[in-house]
Write a protein that holds these residues in place. Structure first.
Motif, mmCIF file in Angstrom:
data_model
loop_
_atom_site.group_PDB
_atom_site.id
_atom_site.type_symbol
_atom_site.label_atom_id
_atom_site.label_comp_id
_atom_site.label_asym_id
_atom_site.label_seq_id
_atom_site.Cartn_x
_atom_site.Cartn_y
_atom_site.Cartn_z
ATOM 1 N N ASN A 101 -3.724 12.806 -2.964
ATOM 2 C CA ASN A 101 -4.679 13.172 -4.015
ATOM 3 C C ASN A 101 -5.488 14.402 -3.635
ATOM 4 O O ASN A 101 -5.698 15.312 -4.445
ATOM 5 N N ASP A 102 -5.965 14.416 -2.382
ATOM 6 C CA ASP A 102 -6.817 15.522 -1.939
ATOM 7 C C ASP A 102 -6.045 16.834 -1.896
ATOM 8 O O ASP A 102 -6.574 17.905 -2.238
ATOM 9 N N HIS A 150 -0.870 6.966 2.940
ATOM 10 C CA HIS A 150 -1.538 8.278 2.888
ATOM 11 C C HIS A 150 -1.780 8.745 1.445
ATOM 12 O O HIS A 150 -1.739 9.951 1.163
ATOM 13 N N GLY A 164 -1.107 12.511 -7.897
ATOM 14 C CA GLY A 164 -1.344 11.134 -7.451
ATOM 15 C C GLY A 164 -0.984 10.113 -8.512
ATOM 16 O O GLY A 164 -0.364 9.078 -8.219
ATOM 17 N N ASP A 220 0.857 -1.198 0.000
ATOM 18 C CA ASP A 220 0.000 0.000 0.000
ATOM 19 C C ASP A 220 0.886 1.238 0.000
ATOM 20 O O ASP A 220 1.936 1.271 0.657
ATOM 21 N N HIS A 260 -5.156 14.910 -8.683
ATOM 22 C CA HIS A 260 -5.003 13.557 -9.240
ATOM 23 C C HIS A 260 -3.779 13.422 -10.135
ATOM 24 O O HIS A 260 -3.226 12.326 -10.269
ATOM 25 N N LYS A 277 -4.532 8.825 -0.315
ATOM 26 C CA LYS A 277 -5.739 9.648 -0.473
ATOM 27 C C LYS A 277 -5.449 11.102 -0.099
ATOM 28 O O LYS A 277 -5.935 12.029 -0.748
ATOM 29 N N GLN A 278 -4.628 11.304 0.919
ATOM 30 C CA GLN A 278 -4.290 12.670 1.306
ATOM 31 C C GLN A 278 -3.486 13.376 0.197
ATOM 32 O O GLN A 278 -3.687 14.561 -0.076
ATOM 33 N N GLY A 330 -6.606 1.174 -7.098
ATOM 34 C CA GLY A 330 -6.226 2.330 -6.298
ATOM 35 C C GLY A 330 -4.733 2.388 -6.053
ATOM 36 O O GLY A 330 -3.935 2.431 -6.985
ATOM 37 N N ASP A 331 -4.357 2.381 -4.766
ATOM 38 C CA ASP A 331 -2.937 2.430 -4.398
ATOM 39 C C ASP A 331 -2.439 1.071 -3.935
ATOM 40 O O ASP A 331 -1.477 0.982 -3.177
#
Length: 541
Positions: free
Chosen positions: A420-421, A415, A428, A412, A425, A417-418, A455-456
């Motif tokens: 990306n936010d 972090h 990301g 994995d 993107h 998602k962080q 995803g990741d």
């Protein structure tokens, strides 16, 4: 499907390469049999009404029955010529071999010579005897007494292709230089520049070799017996209306079975055509301006190369399927159009064959690309979830048979998602691509497999790898990930860390691939609970 992703220099280089191959095939006539098959199809039924001025006086079976066994006395031919002279024939080709004097009665030669002189338009044949072995080529001319009274001489050389079909003719030929017209050309007596493919002049000059020039393909009026004929004996006996002979271009020659030369032509493969009718077709063709001129070899090669190169270039562009469908018949259509509209012959087999080869290669490449796309992640190029599951199953079964250990590594991005936010993107996606490159670098062996299955989430399948070797790979992977810097803004490079779970076992008869996935997933969560940026291992008891 997406087009072949090549830069323009590579597209042009590829097109030039396949074009050069087509040019070599065309220039070398690698597919001449296929070319002639296409030609015969195009011209086999391309009939036309023969020129009404051309008439054959046939030494046929009926004449042989009435006059007697061949050869006939030359005085007989003199009487025939007088009939034609009285009827007002415009020109006469006497297609008979007269290269030896009459050894029994010299008056026969004198009588025929006088009849030729009275007519004033008679054309006599020059028989070509090409060089054979140490022998030199020869021109067999009529005897001087007869030749001196002829209006002109014409060569009777007939071009027969390697498959036995007479498709072409050199309009001029001769020893040392092509100075004699073909009999059909001499009969037609056309003025102005001659059609045909000119001699390239690459051979060494020699006064002892048979030279030919102005090559054309003969457009036949139709199958045998298309040109009007009357029987020799009927003309000789006055049974033919003189009006039928008046102002005609008359060709006197053999058509009788068993004696006359027999030729196959594109117009039919079931009936033979006599050499006399062949020459009559040549005359009719020239009078009507219907001679077919082959493209010169450099032009043949250039057009073949252009068609194939455009096809190859089109297949690298969008709408490649449409390009292929248009390119496939282009060689045949170009050949047909040039023939019917310009009386030019373009041999299409080299271009057609190379186009087919290019399209087949492109199709195989697209099938291979489709298979790769079906098993690859679009963003990273790693194996996708489907490919991951296939490989895990295969390696699980192989390890169970061999008793060797198998390691599954689940990874994995911490972090993610962080990232990306905060940074979008695009940043990301850049992170995922860099991680994929790092994973690919650590899946070094042929059977090692790196995958992204959502995803990741990434995975490594490491066959024949125990816990110690797998841990070494993972530690290097985590260290390399820490060194990755992805620009996310001015002065804000992203630092990447990974959390990894390993599961190592030698599969047993009762184990399944899902057990490896569940074990690696459990190890991954233990590593996350331990604070991330690290790994956990389940190597069994």
């Amino acid at each position: 499907m997406r087009p072949l992703t090549l830069s323009w220099p590579k597209r042009i280089a590829l097109s030039l390469l396949v074009g050069a191959l087509a040019a070599a095939a065309s220039y070398g006539q690698w597919f001449w049999k296929q070319d002639e098959a296409v030609y015969d199809t195009y011209v086999g039924s391309w009939d036309y009404a023969p020129d009404p001025r051309v008439l054959i006086v046939a030494i046929d079976d009926h004449s042989l029955q009435q006059i007697g066994q061949w050869p006939w006395p030359r005085s007989t031919h003199a009487r025939l010529l007088d009939r034609l002279t009285q009827a007002g024939s415009r020109r006469v080709v006497l297609d008979l071999m007269l290269s030896e004097p009459d050894r029994q009665d010299s008056a026969q030669d004198a009588e025929l010579a006088a009849a030729i002189r009275r007519n004033g338009t008679v054309v006599l044949p020059v028989l070509a005897a090409p060089a054979s072995g140490p022998s030199m080529a020869e021109e067999l001319l009529p005897i001087p007494l007869i030749a001196a009274n002829a209006a002109t001489l014409g060569h009777s050389d007939i071009e027969v292709d390697g498959d036995g079909v007479a498709r072409g003719l050199y309009l001029t030929a001769g020893i040392g230089s092509p100075h004699w017209p073909a009999l059909g050309l001499a009969l037609a007596d056309v003025r102005g520049p001659l059609p045909g493919l000119l001699d390239a002049g690459t051979h060494p000059a020699s006064p002892y070799q048979w030279r030919r020039n102005h090559f054309v393909r003969v457009r036949y009026a139709g199958p045998p017996d298309s040109v009007p004929q009357v029987s020799y004996v009927d003309v000789l006996n006055g049974d033919v209306d003189p009006a039928l002979l008046h102002d005609r271009l008359v060709l006197v020659g053999m058509t009788a079975s068993g004696i006359a030369p027999r030729l196959l032509t594109p117009t039919t493969r079931e009936r033979w055509m006599s050499g006399t009718e062949y020459q009559a077709n040549v005359a009719s063709m020239l009078l009507g301006g219907k001679a077919i001129t082959p493209l010169a070899p450099p032009w043949q090669a250039a057009l073949s190369a252009l068609l194939v190169a455009l096809c190859a270039l089109g297949l690298t562009l969008p709408r490649a399927v449409a390009s292929a469908l248009l390119a496939l018949p282009m060689a045949l259509l170009s050949s047909f159009a040039l023939l019917r509209l310009g009386n030019l012959w373009f041999a299409p087999a080299a271009a057609l064959t190379c186009t087919l080869a290019v399209i087949c290669a492109w199709t195989l490449w697209r099938i291979s690309a489709w298979r790769r796309q079906a098993n690859s992640d679009a963003l990273t190029g790693l194996g996708n979830r489907l490919r991951f599951e296939q490989v895990l199953q295969q390696e699980h079964d192989a390890a169970r048979r061999s008793g060797r250990p198998l390691t599954l590594v689940l990874i994995d991005v911490d972090h993610f998602k962080q990232h990306n936010d905060l940074y979008g993107h695009q940043a990301g996606d850049a992170v995922l691509r860099r991680i994929a490159t790092t994973l690919r670098a650590h899946a070094r062996r042929p059977r090692d497999m790196a995958a992204r299955f959502g995803g990741d989430e990434f995975a490594l399948v490491l066959p024949d790898t125990g816990a110690e070797g797998a841990v070494q790979v993972v530690e290097e992977l985590i260290a390399d990930a820490r060194a990755i810097r992805v620009p996310a803004g001015p002065g804000q490079p992203l630092q990447i860390t990974l959390t990894v779970g390993l599961y190592t076992r030698a599969p047993t008869a009762s184990s399944e691939p899902r057990h490896f996935f569940e074990g690696a997933d459990a190890a991954l969560y233990r590593a996350k609970d331990a604070g991330r940026d690290g790994y956990a291992v389940d190597a069994g008891g």
